[in-house]
Design a protein around this motif. Structure first.
Motif, PDB file in Angstrom:
ATOM      1  N   THR A 122      -4.039 -24.161   5.710  1.00 11.11           N
ATOM      2  CA  THR A 122      -4.144 -25.225   4.709  1.00 11.11           C
ATOM      3  C   THR A 122      -2.897 -25.228   3.845  1.00 11.11           C
ATOM      4  OG1 THR A 122      -6.543 -24.915   4.677  1.00 11.11           O
ATOM      5  CG2 THR A 122      -5.572 -26.199   2.894  1.00 11.11           C
ATOM      6  N   LYS A 156     -16.862 -30.176   5.258  1.00 11.38           N
ATOM      7  CA  LYS A 156     -17.913 -29.251   5.677  1.00 11.38           C
ATOM      8  C   LYS A 156     -18.886 -29.931   6.637  1.00 11.38           C
ATOM      9  CE  LYS A 156     -17.991 -26.678   1.283  1.00 11.38           C
ATOM     10  NZ  LYS A 156     -18.840 -26.298   0.122  1.00 11.38           N
ATOM     11  N   ASN A 157     -19.452 -29.117   7.521  1.00 10.99           N
ATOM     12  CA  ASN A 157     -20.548 -29.558   8.404  1.00 10.99           C
ATOM     13  C   ASN A 157     -20.229 -30.874   9.115  1.00 10.99           C
ATOM     14  OD1 ASN A 157     -22.139 -27.323   7.531  1.00 10.99           O
ATOM     15  ND2 ASN A 157     -22.707 -28.495   5.697  1.00 10.99           N
ATOM     16  N   LEU A 193     -18.087 -26.009  10.454  1.00 10.94           N
ATOM     17  CA  LEU A 193     -18.798 -25.665   9.224  1.00 10.94           C
ATOM     18  C   LEU A 193     -17.926 -25.809   7.981  1.00 10.94           C
ATOM     19  CD1 LEU A 193     -20.764 -22.509  10.438  1.00 10.94           C
ATOM     20  CD2 LEU A 193     -21.565 -24.897  10.303  1.00 10.94           C
ATOM     21  N   LYS A 194     -16.614 -25.621   8.136  1.00 10.37           N
ATOM     22  CA  LYS A 194     -15.736 -25.629   6.969  1.00 10.37           C
ATOM     23  C   LYS A 194     -14.505 -26.482   7.229  1.00 10.37           C
ATOM     24  CE  LYS A 194     -15.195 -21.188   7.011  1.00 10.37           C
ATOM     25  NZ  LYS A 194     -14.745 -19.819   6.657  1.00 10.37           N
ATOM     26  N   PRO A 195     -13.866 -26.999   6.178  1.00  6.24           N
ATOM     27  CA  PRO A 195     -12.580 -27.688   6.354  1.00  6.24           C
ATOM     28  C   PRO A 195     -11.539 -26.714   6.911  1.00  6.24           C
ATOM     29  CG  PRO A 195     -13.497 -28.127   4.180  1.00  6.24           C
ATOM     30  CD  PRO A 195     -14.323 -27.032   4.779  1.00  6.24           C
ATOM     31  N   GLU A 245     -11.395 -25.663   9.978  1.00  4.98           N
ATOM     32  CA  GLU A 245     -11.817 -25.085  11.250  1.00  4.98           C
ATOM     33  C   GLU A 245     -11.293 -25.956  12.387  1.00  4.98           C
ATOM     34  OE1 GLU A 245     -15.960 -24.373  11.613  1.00  4.98           O
ATOM     35  OE2 GLU A 245     -15.955 -22.676  10.224  1.00  4.98           O
TER      36      GLU A 245
END
Length: 524
Positions: free
Chosen positions: A238, A312-313, A332-334, A336
């Motif tokens: 990131t 997310k998600n 599940l997360k930014p 990924e």
């Protein structure tokens, strides 16, 4: 004593001369161009571009690395003046003016003395500024077997948050500040940290336990790279700027896993050929929810899709066959990411998500014999952004570089609007094969070989379509989108639903359909 005195004043004179050179450069830019204000522009054409590139190697004495800028105009009704310079280079800063003919092209090859080959730390950039809108793509050449291209983004399209993409082997990220001094934080995500070393100013960032933080001056870049046989990805890292930044991500050079041609697909070979890789990334706000993944029939090694989430998600669905079978994945997360290999994706297909994602197409290295020698004659590692369907253009101009043996375009168009496309002012041949897209009854995809020249592709009915350019040669490949647009709306005033600077109403004047009181206001 007199010699020491002379040396002292000589040093002071050199410093004053350098500062005056920078001051003159800033005054020159202010006089030549109007003041720029960042806007919500969402396309690949603009007035200001700043780029930095990964390190280019010279492996053999016969190698002549080179950097080429390809500049084009589409929107302007007149020639476009462009100024090219190298901020922060030093006393002999590059200062070059050129003119792009309207609806035309110019190529500019950078003098090698302006190359910046740092692997980690600050580096100078290349600034291109025009009086009118123009497009830019960049070609990097290490040698005849290592070439990369990327579609540059104007600074109006930059953002403050990005997610990096790299292939394994020698990852490289270039981070560029725009017209403001900046503070940047990089949260590294490193796969295989045991095969990766990243040390800067005495700190070891290899295990990604500590954020990389640094300040940048306006138009200055910072590179985070390891170009010395590092076996790792930095995908999903990131990158956040206090103010807007640009990011160019890739490898110096890169490598993908290469399949054995004469063994089952479960066997892979890591030590395949290498190729320089670069792509200018869209910020977090420039992602999308629906893409058309395109196959490349000119290669026997199928491409894969690399997806990274921004929320997310996030649920991602890829239609993998004509009967509608789907591969689904939840992020599940930014940040990924997952690479969906060619085993899952066997042709043109729809990729959809319930929240915004970024998608890259990854071209694999050619397949290899058991002894490691290449068998497939054309192609090597390359990456390219996939453009969301919502950001297609209706008109493209591009120039094919002369380094590849074969050059192709990939057209993504709605059926039956394919009959409305003009390639170089001529209707597409009836021999063009339009392949179906898994998961879509609306879109079709065509691969067309084109000559080494300047070209255009236009929809006569003002329909939006996507376009990619790729080149193949022996152990070399490159690919990039030719352009994109993010501003569309329905208008009762005109049949042209296009707004290049997102200010409403649409840009009727670019086609000569100006109505009283309906001209499109400029940005900045």
């Amino acid at each position: 004593m007199e010699q020491s005195y002379s040396r002292k004043w000589g040093t002071i004179y050199q410093k004053l001369r350098y500062k005056m050179s920078l001051l003159c450069l800033q005054i020159l830019l202010m006089l030549f161009f109007n003041h720029h204000e960042t806007s919500a522009l969402a396309n690949s054409f603009g007035k200001y571009f700043v780029v930095a590139v990964p390190r280019l190697r010279q492996q053999r004495s016969t190698d002549i690395p080179s950097i080429h800028f390809y500049l084009s105009t589409v929107f302007s009704a007149k020639d476009v003046e462009v100024f090219i310079t190298t901020p922060h280079y030093g006393d002999s800063t590059l200062k070059h003016f050129l003119v792009i003919p309207k609806d035309g092209f110019r190529e500019y090859s950078l003098d090698r003395k302006y190359f910046s080959n740092q692997e980690i730390g600050k580096k100078w950039t290349y600034l291109l500024a025009g009086k009118e809108y123009f497009g830019l793509y960049v070609m990097l050449i290490e040698n005849e077997k290592s070439v990369a291209t990327f579609q540059a983004l104007p600074i109006e399209e930059w953002g403050t948050k990005y997610y990096a993409f790299t292939l394994r082997f020698n990852p490289s990220i270039q981070i560029i500040s725009s017209e403001n001094d900046n503070f940047v934080s990089v949260s590294l995500k490193v796969a295989n940290p045991e095969r990766f070393s990243l040390i800067y100013k005495g700190h070891d960032y290899s295990n990604a336990e500590k954020d990389f933080e640094f300040n940048l001056k306006r138009w200055e870049a910072f590179t985070i790279s390891n170009c010395n046989d590092a076996q790792a990805y930095m995908t999903g890292s990131t990158i956040t700027g206090l103010k807007t930044i640009g990011v160019i991500s890739g490898n110096c050079p890169g490598r993908t896993y290469s399949r054995f041609c004469n063994l089952p697909s479960s066997h892979t070979l890591g030590e395949s050929a290498t190729d320089i890789v670069a792509e200018m990334l869209r910020p977090e706000t420039g992602s999308g929810t629906e893409f058309i993944f395109v196959g490349i029939p000119a290669r026997s090694s199928s491409p894969s899709a690399m997806v990274v989430s921004t929320a997310k998600n996030t649920l991602v669905d890829i239609v993998t066959s004509a009967d509608g079978r789907t591969v689904s994945w939840i992020f599940l997360k930014p940040g990924e990411w997952k690479e969906f290999e060619a085993d899952f994706i066997k042709g043109n297909c729809v990729i959809k998500s319930d929240q915004n994602v970024h998608v890259l197409i990854v071209q694999s290295s050619p397949c290899s014999n058991i002894d490691g020698y290449m068998v497939e004659p054309l192609g090597d590692a390359a990456i390219s952004l996939l453009i969301p369907n919502s950001q297609f253009f209706m008109r493209y101009h591009w120039n094919t570089a002369g380094t590849s043996k074969k050059t192709y375009i990939v057209i993504v168009a709605e059926w039956p609007n394919t009959t409305d496309l003009l390639l170089d002012d001529k209707t597409l041949s009836s021999d063009v094969e339009w392949a179906q897209v898994f998961g879509s009854t609306k879109f079709r995809v065509a691969n067309i070989e084109v000559s080494q020249n300047s070209h255009s592709l236009v929809s006569t009915k003002f329909k939006y379509f996507g376009l990619y350019l790729y080149g193949l040669s022996e152990q070399m490949a490159y690919m990039h989108p030719v352009g994109f647009n993010g501003c569309k709306f329905n208008s009762t005033l005109t049949k042209i639903n296009f707004d290049k600077d997102c200010d409403y109403p649409s840009d009727k004047e670019m086609y000569g359909i100006i109505e009283s009181g309906q001209t499109d206001a400029p940005v900045g």
